[in-house]
Design a protein around this motif. Sequence first.
Motif, mmCIF file in Angstrom:
data_model
loop_
_atom_site.group_PDB
_atom_site.id
_atom_site.type_symbol
_atom_site.label_atom_id
_atom_site.label_comp_id
_atom_site.label_asym_id
_atom_site.label_seq_id
_atom_site.Cartn_x
_atom_site.Cartn_y
_atom_site.Cartn_z
ATOM 1 N N HIS A 40 0.839 -1.209 0.000
ATOM 2 C CA HIS A 40 0.000 0.000 0.000
ATOM 3 C C HIS A 40 0.875 1.261 0.000
ATOM 4 O O HIS A 40 1.695 1.438 0.894
ATOM 5 N N PRO A 41 0.748 2.147 -0.981
ATOM 6 C CA PRO A 41 1.615 3.338 -1.038
ATOM 7 C C PRO A 41 1.456 4.259 0.179
ATOM 8 O O PRO A 41 2.349 5.038 0.479
ATOM 9 N N GLY A 42 0.347 4.159 0.876
ATOM 10 C CA GLY A 42 0.133 5.004 2.056
ATOM 11 C C GLY A 42 0.619 4.362 3.350
ATOM 12 O O GLY A 42 0.342 4.873 4.429
ATOM 13 N N ASP A 44 1.283 1.522 6.514
ATOM 14 C CA ASP A 44 0.453 0.598 7.289
ATOM 15 C C ASP A 44 -0.766 1.251 7.948
ATOM 16 O O ASP A 44 -1.508 0.594 8.672
ATOM 17 N N LYS A 45 -1.000 2.527 7.637
ATOM 18 C CA LYS A 45 -2.258 3.168 8.067
ATOM 19 C C LYS A 45 -3.465 2.381 7.591
ATOM 20 O O LYS A 45 -4.518 2.402 8.205
ATOM 21 N N ILE A 46 -3.294 1.674 6.503
ATOM 22 C CA ILE A 46 -4.391 0.908 5.919
ATOM 23 C C ILE A 46 -4.984 -0.062 6.944
ATOM 24 O O ILE A 46 -6.166 -0.374 6.916
ATOM 25 N N LEU A 47 -4.149 -0.493 7.905
ATOM 26 C CA LEU A 47 -4.615 -1.449 8.922
ATOM 27 C C LEU A 47 -5.653 -0.846 9.873
ATOM 28 O O LEU A 47 -6.387 -1.577 10.531
ATOM 29 N N LEU A 48 -5.721 0.489 9.904
ATOM 30 C CA LEU A 48 -6.733 1.138 10.748
ATOM 31 C C LEU A 48 -8.139 0.718 10.337
ATOM 32 O O LEU A 48 -9.063 0.703 11.142
ATOM 33 N N ALA A 49 -8.294 0.389 9.061
ATOM 34 C CA ALA A 49 -9.622 0.044 8.548
ATOM 35 C C ALA A 49 -9.877 -1.463 8.596
ATOM 36 O O ALA A 49 -10.948 -1.917 8.187
ATOM 37 N N LEU A 60 -11.317 10.867 4.767
ATOM 38 C CA LEU A 60 -10.193 11.647 5.281
ATOM 39 C C LEU A 60 -9.047 11.688 4.272
ATOM 40 O O LEU A 60 -8.422 12.716 4.065
ATOM 41 N N TYR A 61 -8.757 10.545 3.650
ATOM 42 C CA TYR A 61 -7.686 10.484 2.647
ATOM 43 C C TYR A 61 -8.335 10.360 1.289
ATOM 44 O O TYR A 61 -8.427 9.268 0.718
ATOM 45 N N ALA A 62 -8.806 11.498 0.811
ATOM 46 C CA ALA A 62 -9.637 11.462 -0.391
ATOM 47 C C ALA A 62 -8.852 11.211 -1.676
ATOM 48 O O ALA A 62 -9.446 11.167 -2.740
ATOM 49 N N GLU A 71 -10.293 0.261 -8.987
ATOM 50 C CA GLU A 71 -9.912 -0.926 -9.769
ATOM 51 C C GLU A 71 -9.033 -1.868 -8.952
ATOM 52 O O GLU A 71 -9.223 -3.079 -8.974
ATOM 53 N N ILE A 72 -8.060 -1.266 -8.216
ATOM 54 C CA ILE A 72 -7.199 -2.107 -7.357
ATOM 55 C C ILE A 72 -8.087 -2.840 -6.357
ATOM 56 O O ILE A 72 -7.995 -4.052 -6.192
ATOM 57 N N LEU A 73 -8.988 -2.082 -5.724
ATOM 58 C CA LEU A 73 -9.847 -2.670 -4.695
ATOM 59 C C LEU A 73 -10.660 -3.834 -5.263
ATOM 60 O O LEU A 73 -10.780 -4.891 -4.637
ATOM 61 N N SER A 74 -11.183 -3.648 -6.488
ATOM 62 C CA SER A 74 -12.077 -4.669 -7.061
ATOM 63 C C SER A 74 -11.391 -6.028 -7.223
ATOM 64 O O SER A 74 -12.040 -7.070 -7.186
ATOM 65 N N LYS A 200 3.400 6.811 -8.416
ATOM 66 C CA LYS A 200 2.322 7.050 -7.459
ATOM 67 C C LYS A 200 2.460 8.443 -6.870
ATOM 68 O O LYS A 200 3.521 8.824 -6.387
ATOM 69 N N GLY A 201 1.380 9.201 -6.889
ATOM 70 C CA GLY A 201 1.400 10.521 -6.287
ATOM 71 C C GLY A 201 0.557 11.502 -7.081
ATOM 72 O O GLY A 201 0.087 11.189 -8.177
ATOM 73 N N LEU A 202 0.375 12.679 -6.525
ATOM 74 C CA LEU A 202 -0.395 13.727 -7.193
ATOM 75 C C LEU A 202 0.279 14.109 -8.494
ATOM 76 O O LEU A 202 1.501 14.227 -8.552
HETATM 77 C C1 HEM Z 1 -2.218 6.404 -0.642
HETATM 78 C C2 HEM Z 1 -4.711 2.521 -2.225
HETATM 79 C C3 HEM Z 1 -6.763 2.044 2.150
HETATM 80 C C4 HEM Z 1 -4.232 5.883 3.748
HETATM 81 C C5 HEM Z 1 -2.749 5.395 -1.452
HETATM 82 C C6 HEM Z 1 -2.445 5.240 -2.852
HETATM 83 C C7 HEM Z 1 -3.121 4.151 -3.293
HETATM 84 C C8 HEM Z 1 -3.864 3.616 -2.176
HETATM 85 C C9 HEM Z 1 -3.089 3.579 -4.707
HETATM 86 C C10 HEM Z 1 -1.530 6.162 -3.671
HETATM 87 C C11 HEM Z 1 -2.384 7.293 -4.126
HETATM 88 C C12 HEM Z 1 -1.653 8.350 -4.885
HETATM 89 O O1 HEM Z 1 -0.751 8.972 -4.289
HETATM 90 O O2 HEM Z 1 -2.018 8.569 -6.048
HETATM 91 C C13 HEM Z 1 -5.471 2.051 -1.179
HETATM 92 C C14 HEM Z 1 -6.375 0.926 -1.244
HETATM 93 C C15 HEM Z 1 -6.924 0.779 -0.001
HETATM 94 C C16 HEM Z 1 -6.394 1.842 0.841
HETATM 95 C C17 HEM Z 1 -6.629 0.072 -2.495
HETATM 96 C C18 HEM Z 1 -7.911 -0.261 0.513
HETATM 97 C C19 HEM Z 1 -7.939 -1.480 0.041
HETATM 98 C C20 HEM Z 1 -6.285 3.058 2.971
HETATM 99 C C21 HEM Z 1 -6.721 3.340 4.311
HETATM 100 C C22 HEM Z 1 -5.999 4.427 4.753
HETATM 101 C C23 HEM Z 1 -5.119 4.834 3.694
HETATM 102 C C24 HEM Z 1 -7.773 2.543 5.058
HETATM 103 C C25 HEM Z 1 -6.020 5.165 6.082
HETATM 104 C C26 HEM Z 1 -6.554 4.759 7.161
HETATM 105 C C27 HEM Z 1 -3.450 6.322 2.712
HETATM 106 C C28 HEM Z 1 -2.518 7.421 2.814
HETATM 107 C C29 HEM Z 1 -1.934 7.575 1.540
HETATM 108 C C30 HEM Z 1 -2.525 6.559 0.689
HETATM 109 C C31 HEM Z 1 -2.234 8.260 4.062
HETATM 110 C C32 HEM Z 1 -0.874 8.572 1.142
HETATM 111 C C33 HEM Z 1 -1.509 9.830 0.666
HETATM 112 C C34 HEM Z 1 -0.460 10.907 0.406
HETATM 113 O O3 HEM Z 1 0.568 10.632 -0.217
HETATM 114 O O4 HEM Z 1 -0.698 12.031 0.821
HETATM 115 N N1 HEM Z 1 -3.623 4.399 -1.072
HETATM 116 N N2 HEM Z 1 -5.512 2.586 0.095
HETATM 117 N N3 HEM Z 1 -5.338 3.990 2.613
HETATM 118 N N4 HEM Z 1 -3.419 5.819 1.423
HETATM 119 FE FE1 HEM Z 1 -4.472 4.197 0.783
#
Ligand code: HEM
Length: 477
Positions: A40-42, A44-49, A60-62, A71-74, A200-202
Amino acid sequence: TNSLPVYSQEEVIKHCSVEKGVWVTYKGGVYDITDFVAIHPGGDKILLAAGKALEPFWALYAVHGQEHILEILSEYKIGILRAEDNKKEDTETADPYSTDPARHPALIVNSLKPFNAEPPPAILTDSYITPSAIFFKRNHLPVPRVDPKTYRLKIEGLPGGTVSLTLDDLKSHFPKHTIMATLQCAGNRRSEMNKVKQVKGLNWGIAAISNATWSGAYLRDVLYHYGFGPEVAAKARHVQFEGLDADVTGTAYGASIPLNKAMSEEGDVLLAYEMNGEDLPADHGFPVRVIVPGVVGARNVKWLGKIIISEEESQSHWQQNDYKGFSPGTDWDTVDFKSAPSIQELPIQSAITNLTDGSSVDRDMENLTVKGYTWSGGGREVVRVDVSLDGGKTWHVAKLQNSEEREISAPSPPPGRAWAWKFWEITIPLPEGVQELEVVCKAVDSSYNTQPDSMPPIWNLRGVLSNAWHRVRVKVK
Ligand code: HEM
Ligand code: MTE
Ligand code: MO
């Protein structure tokens, strides 16, 4: 005709760790994302969910509201959430961005929540000091609304214990200094790197960079005042900064800089409370942010809540697992964030602002004027900008400008303290009989560092440090 199994919320909640498997729900679907967690590029925050609904976290992380992320999620869908468990309360939360400030309509928005935007290139070089309203904005989280009356800046790591300053302490007990400094995001010009291979990124264009005057107290003055001395210097190596913007767990945005940059008389690190002669705007860190001139935007922490003098670098996600450079051969499966240092000083940069790729110019025009900006990190002054109309075969030297007055150049800043960008401009006779021009610029700094000629050799998975020659193709009609 969906043949996927139906799961209860109770069953989903059991899968809340890497050991037990990580399941999440999204819009009534159940997903097993165990294998995705590590990539996950973001981080281990992902584990919060884990075991829960994704919606409140993605609110919050729009960044996640994009097609390719869905698509990744699917790919990880394993079932359907039982109808009676698909409750609205779990997925609908108040919008944490509802108190974000209003923004200027000229800005090109990269992401709305959190708000990330840059000015149109043509406007960027209209004023040497970027008006605050169109200064690029890079937020990782909602803008915190700070009450200046109750605001406190805490300092940890000094012999007397924790210090707590009010805004008034900062303004009245320390001399006010004004510096001009350009801020650049590590991801500036990422969109050009994206064209080589997806990163990956803006998707920043060429304007995630802006210039302003900043006023406030020198960080070193404040630290010396509260007891910084040889015994702290003997142990400490870094100064950490924490913002008042926090994520769902209460973890603040954080970063750090080397202690020697913070304490150097020539470092000019500022605890700024004014931008362009006015209180800092909400988007730029009201009431206090740190300005670390010559250093990547990410370390210029906004809404500064805490300063920590320490032996260690900041442990924040943004210091440890982001804003680092890697080889073009490193991908998301092989990347080891510990193997690379955090980005501090940025490399030399320049870009063309008055011509856009794919535009056209009139064949009857005698001359072509090319304009842009240039800047280098670490206080290195840009000493030359070269411009080519034929993709780099022949070159012309542009005129540099480092003051607000067009046509006038201010004296050079002291060596190693060139914190502000320069504008450049050149008028070149239009070559005859060509259908297309490839307009290119490249800059040279006082250490004779120059820009690489193309993106592929500096491509990296996060799309940072994108500083190859800026190339713009223009048709002659
Ligand atoms: C960034 C996917 C769940 C927090 C990203 C990015 C992807 C991604 C592809 C890179 C986006 C970009 O920079 O263009 C996913 C998927 C998830 C998931 C598929 C679920 C299956 C979560 C959850 C959280 C989270 C649950 C927080 C609780 C973040 C953060 C970033 C990020 C903080 C970095 C944003 C930044 O660079 O400012 N995620 N994510 N993600 N994600 Fe997730
Ligand atoms: N400080 C806090 N507290 N929160 C943030 O999201 N973003 C950083 C830095 N400081 C950020 C922060 C990044 S990555 C950059 S490039 C600059 O702020 C952008 O500053 P600006 O929005 O004033 O242009
Ligand atoms: Mo940034």
